[in-house]
Design a protein around this motif. Sequence first.
Motif, PDB file in Angstrom:
ATOM      1  N   LEU A  99       0.831  -1.216   0.000  1.00  0.00           N
ATOM      2  CA  LEU A  99       0.000   0.000   0.000  1.00  0.00           C
ATOM      3  C   LEU A  99       0.864   1.264   0.000  1.00  0.00           C
ATOM      4  N   ARG A 100       1.999   1.210   0.681  1.00  0.00           N
ATOM      5  CA  ARG A 100       2.910   2.366   0.660  1.00  0.00           C
ATOM      6  C   ARG A 100       3.407   2.615  -0.753  1.00  0.00           C
ATOM      7  N   ALA A 101       3.753   1.531  -1.454  1.00  0.00           N
ATOM      8  CA  ALA A 101       4.223   1.668  -2.843  1.00  0.00           C
ATOM      9  C   ALA A 101       3.098   2.217  -3.730  1.00  0.00           C
ATOM     10  N   GLN A 102       1.875   1.731  -3.496  1.00  0.00           N
ATOM     11  CA  GLN A 102       0.740   2.198  -4.312  1.00  0.00           C
ATOM     12  C   GLN A 102       0.471   3.691  -4.103  1.00  0.00           C
ATOM     13  N   LEU A 103       0.611   4.140  -2.854  1.00  0.00           N
ATOM     14  CA  LEU A 103       0.327   5.554  -2.565  1.00  0.00           C
ATOM     15  C   LEU A 103       1.205   6.482  -3.390  1.00  0.00           C
ATOM     16  N   GLU A 104       2.425   6.021  -3.654  1.00  0.00           N
ATOM     17  CA  GLU A 104       3.369   6.876  -4.379  1.00  0.00           C
ATOM     18  C   GLU A 104       2.936   7.135  -5.813  1.00  0.00           C
ATOM     19  N   MET A 105       2.041   6.311  -6.343  1.00  0.00           N
ATOM     20  CA  MET A 105       1.640   6.506  -7.739  1.00  0.00           C
ATOM     21  C   MET A 105       0.138   6.776  -7.878  1.00  0.00           C
ATOM     22  N   THR A 106      -0.493   7.200  -6.783  1.00  0.00           N
ATOM     23  CA  THR A 106      -1.942   7.404  -6.816  1.00  0.00           C
ATOM     24  C   THR A 106      -2.283   8.889  -6.677  1.00  0.00           C
ATOM     25  N   PRO A 107      -2.999   9.428  -7.640  1.00  0.00           N
ATOM     26  CA  PRO A 107      -3.359  10.854  -7.570  1.00  0.00           C
ATOM     27  C   PRO A 107      -4.433  11.101  -6.514  1.00  0.00           C
ATOM     28  N   ARG A 108      -4.576  12.364  -6.132  1.00  0.00           N
ATOM     29  CA  ARG A 108      -5.615  12.718  -5.155  1.00  0.00           C
ATOM     30  C   ARG A 108      -6.986  12.315  -5.671  1.00  0.00           C
ATOM     31  N   GLY A 109      -7.870  11.964  -4.737  1.00  0.00           N
ATOM     32  CA  GLY A 109      -9.212  11.557  -5.126  1.00  0.00           C
ATOM     33  C   GLY A 109      -9.703  10.507  -4.149  1.00  0.00           C
ATOM     34  N   SER A 110     -10.878   9.956  -4.448  1.00  0.00           N
ATOM     35  CA  SER A 110     -11.490   9.049  -3.473  1.00  0.00           C
ATOM     36  C   SER A 110     -10.695   7.766  -3.295  1.00  0.00           C
ATOM     37  N   TYR A 111     -10.030   7.304  -4.387  1.00  0.00           N
ATOM     38  CA  TYR A 111      -9.259   6.067  -4.201  1.00  0.00           C
ATOM     39  C   TYR A 111      -8.030   6.323  -3.338  1.00  0.00           C
ATOM     40  N   ARG A 112      -7.401   7.484  -3.504  1.00  0.00           N
ATOM     41  CA  ARG A 112      -6.243   7.786  -2.658  1.00  0.00           C
ATOM     42  C   ARG A 112      -6.661   7.879  -1.187  1.00  0.00           C
ATOM     43  N   THR A 113      -7.801   8.507  -0.930  1.00  0.00           N
ATOM     44  CA  THR A 113      -8.309   8.599   0.440  1.00  0.00           C
ATOM     45  C   THR A 113      -8.542   7.203   1.016  1.00  0.00           C
ATOM     46  N   ALA A 114      -9.150   6.325   0.208  1.00  0.00           N
ATOM     47  CA  ALA A 114      -9.390   4.945   0.661  1.00  0.00           C
ATOM     48  C   ALA A 114      -8.069   4.241   0.942  1.00  0.00           C
ATOM     49  N   LEU A 115      -7.091   4.499   0.082  1.00  0.00           N
ATOM     50  CA  LEU A 115      -5.772   3.867   0.227  1.00  0.00           C
ATOM     51  C   LEU A 115      -5.092   4.317   1.523  1.00  0.00           C
ATOM     52  N   GLU A 116      -5.193   5.609   1.818  1.00  0.00           N
ATOM     53  CA  GLU A 116      -4.590   6.123   3.052  1.00  0.00           C
ATOM     54  C   GLU A 116      -5.237   5.471   4.276  1.00  0.00           C
ATOM     55  N   GLU A 117      -6.562   5.336   4.228  1.00  0.00           N
ATOM     56  CA  GLU A 117      -7.254   4.699   5.365  1.00  0.00           C
ATOM     57  C   GLU A 117      -6.933   3.202   5.434  1.00  0.00           C
ATOM     58  N   HIS A 118      -6.795   2.604   4.247  1.00  0.00           N
ATOM     59  CA  HIS A 118      -6.454   1.180   4.209  1.00  0.00           C
ATOM     60  C   HIS A 118      -5.068   0.957   4.828  1.00  0.00           C
ATOM     61  N   LEU A 119      -4.131   1.848   4.529  1.00  0.00           N
ATOM     62  CA  LEU A 119      -2.779   1.723   5.088  1.00  0.00           C
ATOM     63  C   LEU A 119      -2.800   1.879   6.607  1.00  0.00           C
ATOM     64  N   SER A 120      -3.530   2.882   7.101  1.00  0.00           N
ATOM     65  CA  SER A 120      -3.521   3.060   8.567  1.00  0.00           C
ATOM     66  C   SER A 120      -4.254   1.906   9.249  1.00  0.00           C
ATOM     67  N   GLN A 121      -5.305   1.394   8.607  1.00  0.00           N
ATOM     68  CA  GLN A 121      -6.012   0.236   9.165  1.00  0.00           C
ATOM     69  C   GLN A 121      -5.100  -1.002   9.184  1.00  0.00           C
ATOM     70  N   THR A 122      -4.320  -1.166   8.120  1.00  0.00           N
ATOM     71  CA  THR A 122      -3.436  -2.334   8.036  1.00  0.00           C
ATOM     72  C   THR A 122      -2.332  -2.258   9.094  1.00  0.00           C
ATOM     73  N   ARG A 123      -1.821  -1.044   9.325  1.00  0.00           N
ATOM     74  CA  ARG A 123      -0.822  -0.876  10.395  1.00  0.00           C
ATOM     75  C   ARG A 123      -1.434  -1.217  11.759  1.00  0.00           C
ATOM     76  N   ASP A 124      -2.665  -0.790  11.963  1.00  0.00           N
ATOM     77  CA  ASP A 124      -3.373  -1.081  13.216  1.00  0.00           C
ATOM     78  C   ASP A 124      -3.552  -2.592  13.382  1.00  0.00           C
ATOM     79  N   HIS A 125      -3.916  -3.277  12.302  1.00  0.00           N
ATOM     80  CA  HIS A 125      -4.089  -4.733  12.381  1.00  0.00           C
ATOM     81  C   HIS A 125      -2.769  -5.415  12.728  1.00  0.00           C
ATOM     82  N   ALA A 126      -1.701  -4.997  12.058  1.00  0.00           N
ATOM     83  CA  ALA A 126      -0.389  -5.610  12.331  1.00  0.00           C
ATOM     84  C   ALA A 126      -0.017  -5.416  13.800  1.00  0.00           C
TER      85      ALA A 126
END
Length: 183
Positions: free
Chosen positions: A26-53
Amino acid sequence: MNAAEKKVAQYLREAHAGEQALIGELRAQLEMTPRGSYRTALEEHLSQTRDHAARVGERLRELGDARSPLAFVVDTVGAVAGQALALGRAPLELLLGSGGEDQVLRNARVAYAAEALEIATYTAIERLAGAVGDGETATLAASIRADEERMLERLLREIPKLTDAVVRAEARADPSFDVQSTI
Ligand SMILES: [Fe+2]
């Protein structure tokens, strides 16, 4: 640890390895994702995944799992999770000439597949932990699985929008963004 505790710990280590692999993805994906709803989802997905780990790692410590964090990385299912992520990768020659929109859609499909794998993993952990009387791990697995299911649905809702962006870019021969500009 008795045999049942060892089995629960083994599954938790596998889940932890999967979360760690997904954090990198997800960190790698964020680097190539423009602003918008998918980027917002990706940011939340990354923080959720860190929380799960973190939550899975904490439960492993409570269970007395003495393996070093490095051991998680070489875990078999960690390797399987990495392979699942790699499955979504097109050969480089196919990517040449395709736009940033294509890549972002491909990334979203990979993230969706990873999420489905996590749901299956936590479903198994919940069942196993319940069967051997480890209610705390079963509750944790159910809680994380519910997060994964919500994220899976959210990712699926993004796919048509990301596909529309591919269509627009192809139709106009005019990409909406340059991958390099998002780094
Ligand atoms: Fe997760």
